[in-house]
Design a protein around this motif. Structure first.
Motif, short mmCIF file in Angstrom:
data_model
loop_
_atom_site.label_atom_id
_atom_site.label_comp_id
_atom_site.label_asym_id
_atom_site.label_seq_id
_atom_site.Cartn_x
_atom_site.Cartn_y
_atom_site.Cartn_z
N SER A 237 0.82 -1.21 0.00
CA SER A 237 0.00 0.00 0.00
C SER A 237 0.85 1.26 0.00
O SER A 237 0.40 2.32 -0.45
CB SER A 237 -0.93 0.01 1.23
N ARG A 238 2.09 1.16 0.50
CA ARG A 238 3.01 2.31 0.51
C ARG A 238 4.39 1.84 0.05
O ARG A 238 4.80 0.70 0.32
CB ARG A 238 3.14 2.93 1.91
N SER A 239 5.12 2.72 -0.61
CA SER A 239 6.44 2.35 -1.11
C SER A 239 7.43 2.09 0.00
O SER A 239 8.38 1.31 -0.18
CB SER A 239 6.98 3.47 -2.03
N ASP A 240 7.23 2.72 1.17
CA ASP A 240 8.18 2.50 2.26
C ASP A 240 8.01 1.13 2.93
O ASP A 240 8.77 0.78 3.84
CB ASP A 240 8.09 3.61 3.31
N GLN A 241 7.04 0.34 2.47
CA GLN A 241 6.91 -1.04 2.96
C GLN A 241 7.86 -1.99 2.23
O GLN A 241 8.18 -3.06 2.74
CB GLN A 241 5.47 -1.53 2.79
N VAL A 242 8.32 -1.59 1.05
CA VAL A 242 9.18 -2.47 0.25
C VAL A 242 10.53 -2.72 0.92
O VAL A 242 10.98 -3.87 0.98
CB VAL A 242 9.36 -1.90 -1.18
N PRO A 243 11.24 -1.69 1.43
CA PRO A 243 12.51 -1.98 2.11
C PRO A 243 12.37 -2.94 3.29
O PRO A 243 13.24 -3.79 3.51
CB PRO A 243 12.98 -0.59 2.58
N ALA A 244 11.28 -2.84 4.04
CA ALA A 244 11.06 -3.77 5.15
C ALA A 244 10.86 -5.20 4.62
O ALA A 244 11.36 -6.18 5.21
CB ALA A 244 9.86 -3.34 5.97
N TYR A 245 10.14 -5.34 3.51
CA TYR A 245 9.92 -6.64 2.90
C TYR A 245 11.24 -7.27 2.44
O TYR A 245 11.41 -8.49 2.49
CB TYR A 245 8.97 -6.48 1.71
N LEU A 246 12.19 -6.43 2.04
CA LEU A 246 13.48 -6.91 1.55
C LEU A 246 14.53 -7.00 2.65
O LEU A 246 15.68 -7.36 2.37
CB LEU A 246 13.98 -5.99 0.43
N GLY A 247 14.17 -6.67 3.88
CA GLY A 247 15.13 -6.77 4.98
C GLY A 247 16.17 -5.67 5.00
O GLY A 247 17.27 -5.86 5.52
N ARG A 261 18.25 -0.12 18.35
CA ARG A 261 18.18 -0.36 16.90
C ARG A 261 19.40 -1.18 16.48
O ARG A 261 20.53 -0.76 16.72
CB ARG A 261 18.11 0.95 16.12
N ASP A 262 19.14 -2.33 15.89
CA ASP A 262 20.21 -3.23 15.46
C ASP A 262 20.55 -2.97 14.00
O ASP A 262 20.07 -2.02 13.38
CB ASP A 262 19.77 -4.69 15.64
N SER A 263 21.37 -3.84 13.44
CA SER A 263 21.65 -3.81 12.00
C SER A 263 20.40 -4.25 11.24
O SER A 263 19.40 -4.65 11.84
CB SER A 263 22.81 -4.74 11.68
N ILE A 264 20.44 -4.18 9.93
CA ILE A 264 19.25 -4.49 9.12
C ILE A 264 18.79 -5.92 9.37
O ILE A 264 19.59 -6.81 9.70
CB ILE A 264 19.51 -4.26 7.63
N THR A 265 17.51 -6.17 9.19
CA THR A 265 16.91 -7.47 9.55
C THR A 265 17.34 -8.59 8.61
O THR A 265 17.34 -9.75 9.00
CB THR A 265 15.38 -7.36 9.53
N LYS A 266 17.65 -8.25 7.35
CA LYS A 266 18.03 -9.24 6.33
C LYS A 266 16.94 -10.29 6.12
O LYS A 266 17.22 -11.45 5.80
CB LYS A 266 19.36 -9.91 6.69
N GLU A 267 15.69 -9.89 6.30
CA GLU A 267 14.58 -10.78 5.97
C GLU A 267 14.27 -10.65 4.48
O GLU A 267 14.71 -9.72 3.81
CB GLU A 267 13.35 -10.41 6.80
N GLY A 268 13.49 -11.57 3.97
CA GLY A 268 13.09 -11.48 2.58
C GLY A 268 14.17 -11.98 1.63
O GLY A 268 15.04 -12.77 1.98
N ASP A 269 14.14 -11.47 0.40
CA ASP A 269 14.97 -12.00 -0.67
C ASP A 269 16.40 -11.49 -0.58
O ASP A 269 16.66 -10.29 -0.72
CB ASP A 269 14.36 -11.62 -2.02
N GLY A 270 17.35 -12.39 -0.38
CA GLY A 270 18.75 -12.00 -0.23
C GLY A 270 19.37 -11.54 -1.53
O GLY A 270 20.23 -10.65 -1.53
N LYS A 316 16.37 3.65 -0.36
CA LYS A 316 15.74 4.66 -1.23
C LYS A 316 15.48 4.10 -2.63
O LYS A 316 14.43 4.36 -3.23
CB LYS A 316 16.64 5.89 -1.33
N LEU A 317 16.43 3.35 -3.16
CA LEU A 317 16.26 2.76 -4.48
C LEU A 317 15.05 1.83 -4.51
O LEU A 317 14.28 1.82 -5.49
CB LEU A 317 17.52 2.00 -4.89
N ALA A 318 14.88 1.02 -3.46
CA ALA A 318 13.74 0.11 -3.41
C ALA A 318 12.43 0.87 -3.47
O ALA A 318 11.47 0.44 -4.13
CB ALA A 318 13.81 -0.74 -2.13
N MET A 319 12.36 2.03 -2.79
CA MET A 319 11.13 2.83 -2.79
C MET A 319 10.94 3.54 -4.12
O MET A 319 9.82 3.60 -4.66
CB MET A 319 11.17 3.84 -1.65
#
Length: 336
Positions: A237-247, A261-270, A316-319
């Motif tokens: 629904s929002r472009s800022d959801q894409v970076p979270a989906y990609l970890g 706040r830790d390092s990035i989650t690295k969830e989703g597609d590596g 930013k690129l992902a969004m």
């Protein structure tokens, strides 16, 4: 309507069927092939089946749907968070999946289209070839160093000739040993290059990938991986959801007034995450033409370092790619 959980495995799958009240109707182990599913589930009425996302999941879902069942593919990481137990067997896993099917306590994952799966397979195949070429190059260099030979910096086109030249003059006995490794390196390198050229030709014929490639540092591999991974941009629904989906977002641990706040989650597609970070690196270090995104990234790099800046630019690129996909407009270099 009954509810079913299937714990997929390469040879045999554990099956558990529950009724509406949560009573176990049937538990069984069936072969993980089309005939096994047809014979094992042929007497079952249409039911909702939950399976975890895995390499076998999409194939299994198609077979089960052909048998008339409703299939839900769920996120295994979220399922693990719901099911907290020290005892783990295939039978218990199938039983827990059946309970999740009955209660709805699961996170459903997006099932990619056939075209997206094919593109993903092509990208992963090329990635395997590149990794093989790099591994052979490192192995050859290591064997040469054991005999006091250091190649140093050498271009890909000159690598084989340089190796044979140095070996001929300094360690002739190694030539016979290195030829098979050089052959594997050569075939992997050439095959990866052929696949990349094919990818580039496909991207030129695809208007969507052409628009995505108007973004600085985004090439055929990044554009193809983005389209194949996201598949349907409207599911965000929002472009800022894409970076979270990609970890690509930081992990957060919060308790009361304390928040870490830790390092990035690295969830989703590596693969796509890695490609976006590489694209961010190219933007910050090699792209000559200036744009607002590059200037922002360089300011962040001066303040917080290159590593954090690359991840932030990748976010930013992902969004940006998501917005371009939805709006149909190319990247605007002049936009502030």
């Amino acid at each position: 309507m009954n509810y079913c959980g299937i714990d997929l495995a390469s040879k045999a799958s554990a099956v558990c069927v529950m009724d509406l009240g949560g009573e176990i109707v049937r538990e069984d182990v069936i072969p993980t092939d089309e005939d096994g599913y047809r014979n094992g589930l042929k007497n079952e009425e249409p039911m909702q089946i939950v399976i975890e996302a895995s390499p076998l999941a999409e194939w299994a879902a198609r077979v089960l749907e052909q048998l008339g069942h409703q299939v839900v593919v769920i996120d295994p990481r979220r399922a693990k968070a719901v099911i907290c137990t020290k005892k783990k067997t295939d039978k218990l896993d199938a039983r827990n999946l059946a309970r999740m099917s009955r209660t709805g306590w699961y996170t459903q994952v997006h099932r990619k289209s056939g075209e997206a799966r094919l593109s993903r397979s092509e990208l992963k195949a090329r990635q395997g070839l590149v990794e093989t070429a790099n591994a052979m190059s490192a192995r050859i260099r290591g064997l040469l160093r054991a005999h006091g030979i250091k190649l140093g910096s050498v271009s890909e086109g000159e690598f084989e000739n340089r190796v044979l030249e140095r070996v001929s003059t300094q360690a002739p006995d190694l030539k016979t040993l290195l030829r098979p490794l050089l052959k594997i390196w050569r075939e992997a390198t050439r095959s990866a290059e052929r696949m990349y050229r094919r990818l580039r030709c496909q991207s030129r014929r695809d208007p969507l990938r052409q628009r995505l490639m108007s973004v600085p540092s985004v090439g055929p591999a990044v554009a193809t991986a983005y389209v194949a991974t996201i598949d349907d941009p409207t599911r965000f629904s929002r472009s800022d959801q894409v970076p979270a989906y990609l970890g690509l977002v930081p992990g957060v641990r919060q308790s009361g007034e304390v928040e870490y706040r830790d390092s990035i989650t690295k969830e989703g597609d590596g693969l796509l995450r890695w490609l976006l970070v590489e694209a961010a690196h190219v933007l910050l270090t090699r792209t000559r033409k200036s744009c607002a995104l590059k200037r922002w990234g360089l300011r962040l790099q001066a303040k917080k370092g290159a590593g954090k800046a690359k991840v932030a630019v990748a976010r930013k690129l992902a969004m940006i790619l998501h917005r371009i996909w939805l709006t149909g407009e190319p990247f605007d270099w002049q936009r502030a």
